[in-house]
Design an enzyme around this catalytic site. Structure first.
Site, PDB file in Angstrom:
ATOM      1  N   HIS A   1      -0.349  -1.554  -9.645  1.00 48.28           N
ATOM      2  CA  HIS A   1      -0.261  -3.004  -9.587  1.00 48.28           C
ATOM      3  C   HIS A   1       0.576  -3.482 -10.771  1.00 48.28           C
ATOM      4  CE1 HIS A   1      -4.187  -3.023  -7.153  1.00 48.28           C
ATOM      5  NE2 HIS A   1      -3.186  -3.314  -6.334  1.00 48.28           N
TER       6      HIS A   1
ATOM      7  N   GLU B   1       0.812  -1.213   0.000  1.00 49.91           N
ATOM      8  CA  GLU B   1       0.000   0.000   0.000  1.00 49.91           C
ATOM      9  C   GLU B   1       0.848   1.268   0.000  1.00 49.91           C
ATOM     10  OE1 GLU B   1      -2.931  -0.232  -0.764  1.00 49.91           O
ATOM     11  OE2 GLU B   1      -3.507  -2.254  -0.194  1.00 49.91           O
TER      12      GLU B   1
ATOM     13  N   THR C   1       9.579  -4.263 -15.442  1.00 46.78           N
ATOM     14  CA  THR C   1       8.729  -5.336 -14.927  1.00 46.78           C
ATOM     15  C   THR C   1       8.059  -6.024 -16.106  1.00 46.78           C
ATOM     16  OG1 THR C   1       6.874  -3.801 -14.614  1.00 46.78           O
ATOM     17  CG2 THR C   1       8.303  -4.203 -12.711  1.00 46.78           C
TER      18      THR C   1
END
Length: 323
Positions: A242, A233, A257
């Protein structure tokens, strides 16, 4: 590895909520505590309410995204203050039962986890071999316990409508432009926690944690008993998305990523592959996935750059970077 960098689309998630199980109610949550078995997100409903309440929010978020991409691409324009960003943390504990009034030791354990995870000194940091070349290392952020505020209430559980952040029903934030406020309470409807991204109102800025997903002692309950809900968070609070970009093979605005087709839960087997273009091995151990606490243990270098960009001169968290 992936992704052209783009500005925020209209579907940008301002608030991210992580569910324990079930579906959140817009008003009062179920009375009974539901212990977590999987992470889930309750972002869309909260985002809609935020956009209705503040129509200018979309544009502010787009401007922050443009700024973030520019600073991340030119890191030389960013400088840590005294080599480190130190963030004072104020815990606001709302409780009905004695168990919900989590101990100082439990809150301190959460600070300890944040410091380990954001400095890459967590014991499980080196468990991955697949992504050694893109691990973040020390992000350069430290968290310090500044204060603990406590309030007894008659409320059995809390929803994602920010009622816990208002003095009439909960505890108003303390100096939100210079202190990270974390509300700890009994979230209903299976919610583990949620965070406000940069750009929202200071009156609601901060992170909310369920008391069973706070720290690694006391009421913290497996599989979310290692303090990683807060790590996740706070990542949102520092402008991380996300890892799957909240869409099938979506964009998390980070270049190192891999594309994830969706969220991962539990503890996926090593080498778990995405169904997206190129079928890359997914970074399931990343803090911004939905895996169990024991199976997430790293940020990427690109995520580090993105987080640090919020502290740059002109950035949305620059007030935290002042001596």
């Amino acid at each position: 590895m992936k992704k052209s960098l783009v500005l925020l689309a209209s579907g940008l998630l301002l608030i991210t909520g992580c569910q324990k199980s079930g579906t959140p109610d817009e008003e009062m949550m179920a009375d009974e505590q539901v212990l977590a078995t999987q992470r889930h997100c309750a972002s869309a409903e909260v985002l809609e309410e935020q956009m209705k309440a503040d129509p200018a929010l979309r544009q502010r978020m787009a401007e922050i995204e443009e700024f973030t991409q520019r600073v991340a691409a030119n890191p030389g324009q960013f400088r840590l203050v005294n080599g480190m960003i130190e963030i004072p943390v104020v815990f606001n504990v709302l409780y009905r039962t004695t168990a919900e009034n989590v101990s100082l030791a439990q809150l301190q354990s959460q600070i300890d986890v944040l410091n380990e995870d954001y400095s890459a000194t967590n014991a499980d940091y080196n468990l991955t071999s697949t992504y050694n070349t893109v691990k973040s290392g020390d992000v350069g952020i430290r968290f310090v316990l500044d204060a603990v505020n406590r309030k007894k209430t008659n409320k059995t559980s809390w929803s994602t409508n920010d009622a816990m952040k208002k003095s009439a029903s909960g505890i108003a934030p303390t100096s939100p432009t210079t202190k990270l406020n974390i509300w700890v309470c009994n979230m209903g409807g299976g919610i583990l926690g949620y965070a406000q991204f940069p750009g929202g109102s200071s009156a609601t800025d901060g992170v909310v944690l369920d008391n069973n997903a706070t720290g690694r002692t006391g009421t913290a309950a497996a599989p979310f008993n290692k303090g990683r809900t807060a790590t996740h968070e706070v990542g949102h609070w520092l402008n991380l998305r996300h890892i799957w970009g909240d869409a099938t093979c979506g964009n998390d605005q980070v270049g190192d990523t891999p594309l994830h087709n969706t969220a991962n839960y539990g503890c996926p087997a090593a080498g778990h592959k995405s169904t997206c273009t190129g079928t890359p091995v997914e970074m399931t151990m990343n803090y911004m996935d939905y895996t169990d606490d024991a199976c997430m243990y790293m940020f990427s270098a690109g995520q580090k750059s993105r987080m640090l960009a919020t502290f740059a001169s002109g950035g949305p968290r620059n007030s935290f970077a002042q001596p």
